[in-house]
Motif scaffolding. Structure first.
Motif, PDB file in Angstrom:
ATOM      1  N   THR A   1       0.816  -0.792  -0.013  1.00 33.99           N
ATOM      2  CA  THR A   1      -0.159  -0.013  -0.158  1.00 33.99           C
ATOM      3  C   THR A   1       0.758   0.890   0.181  1.00 33.99           C
ATOM      4  OG1 THR A   1      -0.357   0.258   2.644  1.00 33.99           O
ATOM      5  CG2 THR A   1      -2.000  -0.951   0.686  1.00 33.99           C
ATOM      6  N   THR A   2       1.980   1.433   0.584  1.00 31.13           N
ATOM      7  CA  THR A   2       2.733   2.040   0.893  1.00 31.13           C
ATOM      8  C   THR A   2       4.671   1.769   0.196  1.00 31.13           C
ATOM      9  OG1 THR A   2       2.022   3.102   2.555  1.00 31.13           O
ATOM     10  CG2 THR A   2       3.842   3.979   1.937  1.00 31.13           C
TER      11      THR A   2
ATOM     12  N   ARG B   1       2.254  -1.643   6.312  1.00 28.37           N
ATOM     13  CA  ARG B   1       0.843  -1.159   6.639  1.00 28.37           C
ATOM     14  C   ARG B   1       0.165  -0.023   7.574  1.00 28.37           C
ATOM     15  NH1 ARG B   1      -0.984  -5.553   4.899  1.00 28.37           N
ATOM     16  NH2 ARG B   1      -0.867  -6.805   7.289  1.00 28.37           N
TER      17      ARG B   1
ATOM     18  N   ASP C   1       1.687   4.120   6.466  1.00 24.04           N
ATOM     19  CA  ASP C   1       0.195   4.402   6.107  1.00 24.04           C
ATOM     20  C   ASP C   1      -0.205   4.944   7.148  1.00 24.04           C
ATOM     21  OD1 ASP C   1       0.063   3.934   3.670  1.00 24.04           O
ATOM     22  OD2 ASP C   1      -1.109   2.225   3.353  1.00 24.04           O
TER      23      ASP C   1
ATOM     24  N   THR D   1      -0.606   9.691   8.167  1.00 22.24           N
ATOM     25  CA  THR D   1      -1.126   9.601   8.540  1.00 22.24           C
ATOM     26  C   THR D   1      -1.579  10.295  10.419  1.00 22.24           C
ATOM     27  OG1 THR D   1      -2.560   8.259   7.957  1.00 22.24           O
ATOM     28  CG2 THR D   1      -4.539   9.513   9.795  1.00 22.24           C
TER      29      THR D   1
END
Length: 774
Positions: free
Chosen positions: A364-365, A408, A411, A415
Motif C-alpha cells: 500500500t505504501t 501498512r 501508512d 496519517t
C-alpha cells in the motif's frame, strides 16, 4: 571558479521553486527541449530565467545576458576558454553541459547530454534520486562509497551526513564532472577515484555503499556507452557489484543498488540468483523491492529508448537499431525486465541473514527514504527471529508477511504526521502510541510521541527512552532531550545541544585598537547566568530595547548596559554590568574584553543589541534557547515587518523556525563563546559596522551552517537607516570615517568578499531540516 558559480546560481534564484513552473509547462514527450519552455523563459527578464535558458534548456543567450548571469566574479571569456560554455554560429552563448537539480540536498549537478551516446556522464534520473534518498544516512556516519558515481549525485547527497565519502567511476570524464560538481556545491569531504567497480577501494570497508550500475543488454555492433550497457544480458556488471559487497561492507553496513534485472527463461528465481551472487556470507540480509513486471512493454520501451541514443536524427538507422535490440533480447530469452531496489545489510550477531522480495503491487505504501529501509530491516529481523531459521530463509515468505505489515504501519505513520503538521496532536498521539506497540524499534513514532508530550510540558518520562538514540548521534533525539531539561537543568540541556565543546580554551592576544576607545566597567551584581544580553544606548531608560525588558523577572541572561553618552540615569537595580564610554557598540565590546579579559568567559552566548531594537523579555530566553538548540555560532533574530532593513533575507519568514544563512546584520548579532573568541579582533576595525558580517562569516567558514537567522523570534528595528542625517552617521562623520572605505579596507585585510545575507537552509515548525551547500 566553480564554487563561485554555485554561489552565483543560488544568489540569482536558480532553484527547484523557480524551475518547476517552467518545467511543468513543457510537452510531456520531450520536456528538456520543449519549445514551450523556451518560449516562456524568453519572456522573463530575470537573471534566473537567462541562467535556466543557458544551463538547463540549451537555449542560447546573448553575450551580454551571459555576463549578467555570471556576475563580476565569473569571467565569460574564461568560461568559454575552458569549454564550460560555448558560442553558437550566431555568436550567442550556451552551456556545454546540462544542469539538473537534485532536490534532496539542494544540489546543482552538471552532466552530459546523453543523446549523442558515447562515454557520457548521465545526470540524475528519478531512480537515481530515489536511490540517493535510500542511501543517505539518517545520522552521522563515518564512511560511504558511491560506486559508479557518474556526475556524483549520490556521493554529494550523502556527503553532509558522512565524515568521508569516496566516489569511483571507470569513466574519467564522469569523475572529472563529479569533482567539478563537488566544487560547485562547496562540498569538500568527497574523494574521487578512477577505476573499475571496487578496484580503486581494494581492502577498504564502508558503512554505506550505493550504486546504480549500467543494466542494459548490449547487442553486437552497438556503440559503447559506459553509462548504459551492463553486458551481453545486461546484468553482468550489476552481479559483479553485488558480489563485491561482502568484502566492502562494514559491520551493520548497508548496500543499496538500483538495477533493472532481466528475467531469462531457465534462470532460477530472482531472489535465489541475487543471494547466490552475494556468495557464502551468511550474515548478510537481502531485501529486494521490485516492480510488478509481467509483460513485454518494458522491453519495447528499453529497445526504443536506447536505439534513440545511438541515432538522434537518422530515422533509418534508428529503425534498424530498435530491431537489433529486440532481436538480441529474444535471442537471450529475456522475457521481462524488472526494476528493483536491492538492499544488503551486514548483521552484527551470530545468526544468518534472511532474504525477502516484495512487489510494489502488493504494497500500500512504497518506502521512499533511509528511515523506511531501516524500519523494514527491523521488521524482517523480528520475523526471522520469531521463526525457525530454515523456514525463514527458504523463500522469505515469513519475513515478507512481516514486511507488508510494516508497510501498512507506514501508512498509519503518514496519517499521524499529517495530524501533527496540521495542529491536531490529540489525533496524532494515539496513532504514534499504537505504532510503537507494532514497531518497537521504529524511530519515527517514538520521536513523534515524544515531540507531542514534550511540547505539552509533560515529557520528562521520555528521557531514558530517548537517551540511547541520542548517544548514537540522532540529532532530533538530542534536541528533544535538551528540551526536556531546558530551564530545569541547563547544564544537561546544553550538554545535549553540544554548543560547549566547540569553544576554544582562551582568547588570543588582541591587536592594538584601531581607534582610541576608553571604557569604564562596573559590575553591579554577581550575575552568573549562562547568557549575556548587551544593550548599547545613550540612556537605557529611553532606549527601545528597555521597553520590552523586565530585568527583575526570572531570566537566563545577565544584562550589560553600555552607555556611550554621559547619563545620570540610575541603572543599579536593572543592569548586572554598566560600561561607560565607547565609540561604537562592537568596538566597546572589544575594549571591555581588553580591559577585563575574563569578563565573558562564563557565558555560552552573547547577544549585542543596538538601542533601537525592540525585543520582548521572554523572547530573549527563547532566542538563546534556539541558538543553542540548533548549535549556531553566529545568530541574529529576524526582523518584523515594521522594521527598517537593507536585506530581504533578514525579515521574518513564518514558515521556518531557524534559517541557516550566509551572514548576519550588525544590529543584533549573537555569538557563541567560540565565535566571540574567533571574531572579537575584528570588532573595532569597522566602527560603522560595514563589512563585519562578511568577515565573521569568513572567519567561521570551517563551520558549515553555523550562522543562522532565528525566525521564531522577531525583533523590531524602528529607526530608519539615514546615511546622511542619522545621528550615528553624523557621529562617524565627526570622526572622519567613511563607512564604505572601512568596508573596502576590512575586506582587503581579511581577504574576503562582500556577502549578502541569504538563506542556506531552514528548519520548519516540525523540526525537519533542509541544509543547502554553501
Amino acid at each position: 571558479m566553480w564554487r563561485t558559480l554555485g554561489r552565483r546560481l543560488r544568489a540569482i534564484g536558480v532553484d527547484q521553486k523557480t524551475v518547476s513552473p517552467f518545467w511543468d509547462s513543457g510537452a510531456r514527450g520531450d520536456p528538456l527541449r520543449s519549445p514551450m519552455m523556451k518560449w516562456r523563459l524568453r519572456r522573463v527578464r530575470e537573471r534566473s530565467a537567462c541562467a535556466m535558458r543557458m544551463f538547463m534548456f540549451w537555449d542560447p543567450v546573448t553575450p551580454d545576458e551571459a555576463r549578467d548571469v555570471l556576475g563580476e566574479e565569473l569571467v565569460l571569456d574564461r568560461m568559454l576558454e575552458v569549454g564550460f560554455l560555448r558560442t553558437t554560429d550566431e555568436g550567442n552563448v550556451v552551456a556545454s553541459f546540462a544542469l539538473k537539480l537534485a532536490d534532496l540536498g539542494h544540489l546543482y549537478i552538471f552532466c552530459d547530454d546523453i543523446e549523442p551516446g558515447g562515454d557520457a556522464a548521465m545526470g540524475p534520473s528519478p531512480a537515481t534520486l530515489a536511490l540517493a534518498s535510500f542511501a543517505r544516512p539518517r545520522i552521522r556516519t563515518a564512511t560511504a562509497l558511491d560506486l559508479g558515481c557518474g556526475p556524483g549525485t549520490i556521493a554529494l547527497t550523502m556527503a553532509p551526513m558522512c565524515d568521508r565519502v569516496i566516489a569511483t567511476d571507470i569513466n574519467p570524464r564522469a569523475v572529472a564532472l563529479a569533482r567539478l560538481n563537488a566544487s560547485v556545491n562547496g562540498i569538500e569531504n568527497v574523494e574521487f577515484r578512477t577505476g573499475d567497480l571496487f578496484q580503486p577501494v581494494a581492502g577498504e570497508t564502508f558503512d554505506v555503499i550505493a550504486s546504480q550500475p549500467p543494466f542494459v543488454a548490449r547487442p553486437a555492433g552497438v556503440s559503447t556507452a559506459t553509462f548504459a550497457f551492463g553486458g551481453d544480458r545486461g546484468d553482468e556488471l550489476a552481479l559483479r557489484a553485488l558480489g563485491g559487497l561482502p568484502l566492502h561492507l562494514a559491520p551493520a553496513g548497508l548496500g543499496a543498488l538500483m538495477v533493472v534485472w532481466p528475467l531469462v527463461d531457465g534462470d532460477p528465481p530472482l531472489g535465489r540468483r541475487l543471494r547466490e551472487a552475494l556468495g557464502p556470507s551468511r550474515e548478510l540480509s537481502l531485501l529486494v523491492l521490485r516492480s510488478p513486471g509481467g509483460d513485454e512493454k518494458s522491453i519495447h520501451l528499453t529497445c526504443t529508448a536506447y536505439a534513440k541514443l545511438q541515432n538522434v536524427s537518422d530515422t533509418e538507422a534508428y529503425d534498424r537499431d530498435v530491431i537489433r535490440f529486440r532481436d538480441h533480447f529474444e535471442q537471450r530469452r529475456i522475457r521481462d525486465l524488472i526494476t528493483t531496489y536491492v538492499f544488503v545489510r551486514r548483521g552484527t550477531g551470530e545468526r544468518a541473514g534472511w532474504t525477502s522480495l516484495l512487489s510494489t503491487k502488493e504494497l500500500t505504501t512504497t518506502p521512499t527514504a533511509r528511515s523506511s529501509v531501516e524500519m523494514l530491516f527491523g521488521a524482517g529481523d523480528r520475523a526471522y527471529n520469531a521463526a525457525s531459521a530454515p523456514a525463514a530463509s527458504a523463500d522469505g515468505s515469513t519475513v515478507s508477511i512481516e514486511l507488508k505489515t510494516a508497510l501498512r504501519a507506514q501508512d498509519a505513520l503518514a496519517t499521524a504526521e499529517y495530524f501533527a503538521a496540521t495542529g491536531q496532536p490529540d489525533q496524532a498521539f494515539p496513532i504514534y502510541r499504537d505504532l510503537q506497540r507494532q514497531q518497537p524499534t521504529w524511530r519515527a513514532p517514538l520521536l513523534g510521541s515524544a515531540r507531542i508530550e514534550i511540547a505539552g510540558g509533560i515529557g520528562r518520562d521520555w528521557a531514558p527512552r530517548l537517551a540511547p538514540l541520542a548517544r548514537q548521534g540522532d540529532r532530533e533525539a538530542r534536541r528533544l532531550l535538551g528540551d526536556i531539561h531546558w530551564k530545569e537543568d541547563l547544564e544537561a540541556a546544553l550538554g545535549w545541544y553540544e554548543i560547549e565543546p566547540r569553544a576554544p580554551a582562551g582568547l588570543r592576544p588582541l591587536t592594538a585598537p584601531v581607534h582610541e576607545n576608553k571604557v569604564e566597567v562596573t559590575r553591579r551584581r554577581p550575575g552568573g547566568r549562562p547568557f549575556l544580553l548587551w544593550v548599547t544606548c545613550a540612556a537605557f531608560d529611553g532606549s527601545t530595547a528597555r521597553k520590552g525588558l523586565r530585568p527583575d523577572r526570572p531570566r537566563l541572561w545577565d544584562l550589560a548596559v553600555n552607555r556611550f553618552a554621559a547619563s545620570s540615569e540610575p541603572v543599579e537595580d536593572e543592569a548586572d554590568y554598566v560600561i561607560e564610554g565607547g565609540l561604537s557598540k562592537l568596538s566597546c565590546v572589544k575594549a571591555t574584553i581588553a580591559s577585563r579579559p575574563g569578563i565573558f568567559d562564563s557565558y555560552r552566548a552573547v547577544l549585542l543589541l543596538d538601542d533601537d531594537i525592540g525585543i520582548d523579555h521572554e523572547d530573549v530566553d527563547r532566542f538563546f534557547w534556539l541558538m543553542s538548540r540548533y548549535q549556531l555560532d553566529l545568530a541574529h533574530p529576524s526582523l518584523s515587518d515594521s522594521s527598517h532593513a537593507r536585506f530581504p533575507a533578514m525579515y521574518r519568514q513564518r514558515e521556518s523556525v531557524v534559517r541557516f544563512a550566509s551572514t548576519v546584520d550588525v544590529r543584533a548579532p549573537a555569538f557563541s563563546r567560540a565565535a566571540l573568541v574567533t571574531c572579537i579582533d575584528s570588532f573595532d576595525q569597522s566602527l560603522s559596522g560595514e563589512g563585519l558580517g562578511s568577515v565573521w562569516a569568513h572567519l567561521l567558514r570551517h563551520r558549515r551552517h553555523a550562522v543562522g537567522i532565528v525566525d521564531a523570534v522577531a525583533v523590531a528595528h524602528l529607526r530608519p537607516i539615514d546615511e546622511i542625517g542619522g545621528s550615528f552617521y553624523q557621529h562617524l562623520n565627526s570622526l572622519g570615517i567613511d563607512p564604505f572605505r572601512e568596508r573596502h579596507d576590512l575586506h582587503q585585510r581579511y581577504g574576503c568578499p562582500f556577502v549578502f545575507p541569504r538563506t542556506l537552509g531552514a528548519v520548519d515548525p516540525l523540526g525537519r531540516e533542509q541544509r543547502y551547500p554553501e
